[in-house]
Scaffold this motif. Sequence first.
Motif, PDB file in Angstrom:
ATOM      1  N   ILE A 180       0.834  -1.201   0.000  1.00 48.44           N
ATOM      2  CA  ILE A 180       0.000   0.000   0.000  1.00 48.44           C
ATOM      3  C   ILE A 180       0.872   1.255   0.000  1.00 48.44           C
ATOM      4  N   VAL A 181       1.971   1.232   0.753  1.00 47.82           N
ATOM      5  CA  VAL A 181       2.897   2.369   0.760  1.00 47.82           C
ATOM      6  C   VAL A 181       3.458   2.603  -0.642  1.00 47.82           C
ATOM      7  N   ALA A 182       3.793   1.514  -1.348  1.00 46.20           N
ATOM      8  CA  ALA A 182       4.298   1.649  -2.718  1.00 46.20           C
ATOM      9  C   ALA A 182       3.247   2.264  -3.628  1.00 46.20           C
ATOM     10  N   ALA A 183       1.986   1.897  -3.424  1.00 37.89           N
ATOM     11  CA  ALA A 183       0.906   2.466  -4.231  1.00 37.89           C
ATOM     12  C   ALA A 183       0.748   3.962  -3.951  1.00 37.89           C
ATOM     13  N   ARG A 184       0.890   4.336  -2.690  1.00 44.67           N
ATOM     14  CA  ARG A 184       0.763   5.759  -2.345  1.00 44.67           C
ATOM     15  C   ARG A 184       1.887   6.587  -2.942  1.00 44.67           C
ATOM     16  N   SER A 185       3.062   5.990  -3.086  1.00 47.27           N
ATOM     17  CA  SER A 185       4.167   6.724  -3.705  1.00 47.27           C
ATOM     18  C   SER A 185       3.847   7.054  -5.155  1.00 47.27           C
ATOM     19  N   GLN A 186       3.076   6.183  -5.812  1.00 46.97           N
ATOM     20  CA  GLN A 186       2.649   6.479  -7.180  1.00 46.97           C
ATOM     21  C   GLN A 186       1.705   7.675  -7.198  1.00 46.97           C
ATOM     22  N   THR A 187       0.837   7.755  -6.202  1.00 50.88           N
ATOM     23  CA  THR A 187      -0.086   8.886  -6.106  1.00 50.88           C
ATOM     24  C   THR A 187       0.674  10.196  -5.897  1.00 50.88           C
ATOM     25  N   GLN A 188       1.694  10.151  -5.063  1.00 53.59           N
ATOM     26  CA  GLN A 188       2.504  11.344  -4.831  1.00 53.59           C
ATOM     27  C   GLN A 188       3.219  11.783  -6.112  1.00 53.59           C
ATOM     28  N   LEU A 189       3.704  10.800  -6.870  1.00 53.81           N
ATOM     29  CA  LEU A 189       4.364  11.122  -8.140  1.00 53.81           C
ATOM     30  C   LEU A 189       3.392  11.793  -9.094  1.00 53.81           C
ATOM     31  N   ALA A 190       2.160  11.312  -9.147  1.00 54.41           N
ATOM     32  CA  ALA A 190       1.149  11.914 -10.013  1.00 54.41           C
ATOM     33  C   ALA A 190       0.859  13.353  -9.598  1.00 54.41           C
ATOM     34  N   GLU A 191       0.782  13.599  -8.297  1.00 55.64           N
ATOM     35  CA  GLU A 191       0.510  14.952  -7.812  1.00 55.64           C
ATOM     36  C   GLU A 191       1.622  15.923  -8.214  1.00 55.64           C
ATOM     37  N   VAL A 192       2.871  15.487  -8.076  1.00 55.81           N
ATOM     38  CA  VAL A 192       3.996  16.354  -8.441  1.00 55.81           C
ATOM     39  C   VAL A 192       4.013  16.602  -9.942  1.00 55.81           C
ATOM     40  N   ALA A 193       3.723  15.556 -10.717  1.00 54.87           N
ATOM     41  CA  ALA A 193       3.691  15.730 -12.173  1.00 54.87           C
ATOM     42  C   ALA A 193       2.638  16.759 -12.568  1.00 54.87           C
ATOM     43  N   ARG A 194       1.492  16.749 -11.930  1.00 54.11           N
ATOM     44  CA  ARG A 194       0.414  17.692 -12.274  1.00 54.11           C
ATOM     45  C   ARG A 194       0.748  19.114 -11.825  1.00 54.11           C
ATOM     46  N   GLN A 195       1.566  19.259 -10.793  1.00 55.50           N
ATOM     47  CA  GLN A 195       2.039  20.591 -10.438  1.00 55.50           C
ATOM     48  C   GLN A 195       2.836  21.187 -11.592  1.00 55.50           C
ATOM     49  N   GLY A 196       3.610  20.340 -12.244  1.00 56.95           N
ATOM     50  CA  GLY A 196       4.387  20.805 -13.393  1.00 56.95           C
ATOM     51  C   GLY A 196       3.519  21.221 -14.565  1.00 56.95           C
ATOM     52  N   VAL A 197       2.365  20.560 -14.722  1.00 53.37           N
ATOM     53  CA  VAL A 197       1.443  20.922 -15.812  1.00 53.37           C
ATOM     54  C   VAL A 197       0.980  22.366 -15.650  1.00 53.37           C
ATOM     55  N   ALA A 198       0.633  22.729 -14.419  1.00 53.00           N
ATOM     56  CA  ALA A 198       0.157  24.088 -14.181  1.00 53.00           C
ATOM     57  C   ALA A 198       1.260  25.123 -14.381  1.00 53.00           C
ATOM     58  N   LEU A 250       4.147  24.776 -16.266  1.00 53.74           N
ATOM     59  CA  LEU A 250       4.682  24.813 -17.632  1.00 53.74           C
ATOM     60  C   LEU A 250       3.658  25.240 -18.668  1.00 53.74           C
ATOM     61  N   GLY A 251       2.370  25.220 -18.294  1.00 53.11           N
ATOM     62  CA  GLY A 251       1.340  25.618 -19.247  1.00 53.11           C
ATOM     63  C   GLY A 251       0.688  24.386 -19.847  1.00 53.11           C
ATOM     64  N   PRO A 252      -0.639  24.278 -19.779  1.00 51.71           N
ATOM     65  CA  PRO A 252      -1.340  23.040 -20.168  1.00 51.71           C
ATOM     66  C   PRO A 252      -1.183  22.660 -21.637  1.00 51.71           C
ATOM     67  N   ASP A 253      -0.836  23.593 -22.492  1.00 54.22           N
ATOM     68  CA  ASP A 253      -0.773  23.281 -23.921  1.00 54.22           C
ATOM     69  C   ASP A 253       0.652  23.027 -24.416  1.00 54.22           C
ATOM     70  N   THR A 254       1.628  23.049 -23.537  1.00 58.46           N
ATOM     71  CA  THR A 254       3.009  22.849 -23.968  1.00 58.46           C
ATOM     72  C   THR A 254       3.333  21.359 -24.040  1.00 58.46           C
ATOM     73  N   PRO A 255       4.299  21.000 -24.882  1.00 59.80           N
ATOM     74  CA  PRO A 255       4.685  19.582 -24.977  1.00 59.80           C
ATOM     75  C   PRO A 255       5.132  18.993 -23.641  1.00 59.80           C
ATOM     76  N   ALA A 256       5.866  19.778 -22.842  1.00 60.15           N
ATOM     77  CA  ALA A 256       6.329  19.274 -21.552  1.00 60.15           C
ATOM     78  C   ALA A 256       5.151  18.993 -20.629  1.00 60.15           C
ATOM     79  N   ALA A 257       4.154  19.879 -20.628  1.00 60.48           N
ATOM     80  CA  ALA A 257       2.983  19.689 -19.773  1.00 60.48           C
ATOM     81  C   ALA A 257       2.176  18.476 -20.205  1.00 60.48           C
ATOM     82  N   VAL A 258       2.041  18.288 -21.510  1.00 59.86           N
ATOM     83  CA  VAL A 258       1.327  17.108 -22.017  1.00 59.86           C
ATOM     84  C   VAL A 258       2.028  15.825 -21.569  1.00 59.86           C
TER      85      VAL A 258
END
Length: 243
Positions: free
Chosen positions: A177-195, A197-205
């Motif tokens: 379960i801890v390993a699964a939660r680490s995936q959730t944390q990774l997703a949250e950090v990745a989405r911070q980058g989307v905001a 870098l700009g939602p329409d940029t290649p990096a954000a995509v």
Amino acid sequence: MPGGRLTQQERQQIALGLADGLAYAEIARRLNRPTSTITREVMRNGGPTTYRADLAHRATERRAHRRRQATPRGPRTPRHDHGRDPEAVAEYEETFATLFMQQGLSKMTARVLAALYTTDAGSLTASELAGRLQVSPASVSKAITFLEGLDLIRRERDQRRRERYVVDNELWYQSTIVAARSQTQLAEVARQGVAILGPDTPAAVRLENVARFVDFIGESITRAAEQARDILYAHPPTPPDRA
């Protein structure tokens, strides 16, 4: 395939193969040995980047010497219950520890965890671990602290008030379960980058796709762990009596 311990010449061939960038399987094929033998040999002697044939050979001789010293004189009696072969048990513990090392644990931490999982009681004291692994109590203490931080072991006190280190099925579930939660944390950090870098940029995509991927993986791990949790407590079916 040939059995027995690796010779010094075989270790030299392993070192040459590593220097040439060969995979463990290819080195094993050239030596006509199981791949697991080569993997275990390399991982318990410094890893692929620092493996040296002469040091590995001397280390193996020292381990063999310690085992001979630990064997009592007189009629041979197994060190383990249920008529187990002590050498086979020791080899298996090394194989198990090698697997943990491949997954990122240090050598000592991997050896401590393997020792706990291959003990019938599922628990050992610090002094028992030190004696079993032939290492200092300080080395055991450091490994225990690291494993506790990963929720892979827990402490408890026995009837003699001794502190014991325990592995059990619930810890295996919790670490998943801890390993699964680490995936959730990774997703949250990745989405911070989307905001940022700009939602329409290649990096954000790219980051949004990563977030969606790891979200799916984390949710799948959690769901599978919940569904399979009872398996950890199941008893293997009793084989039918043979006539």
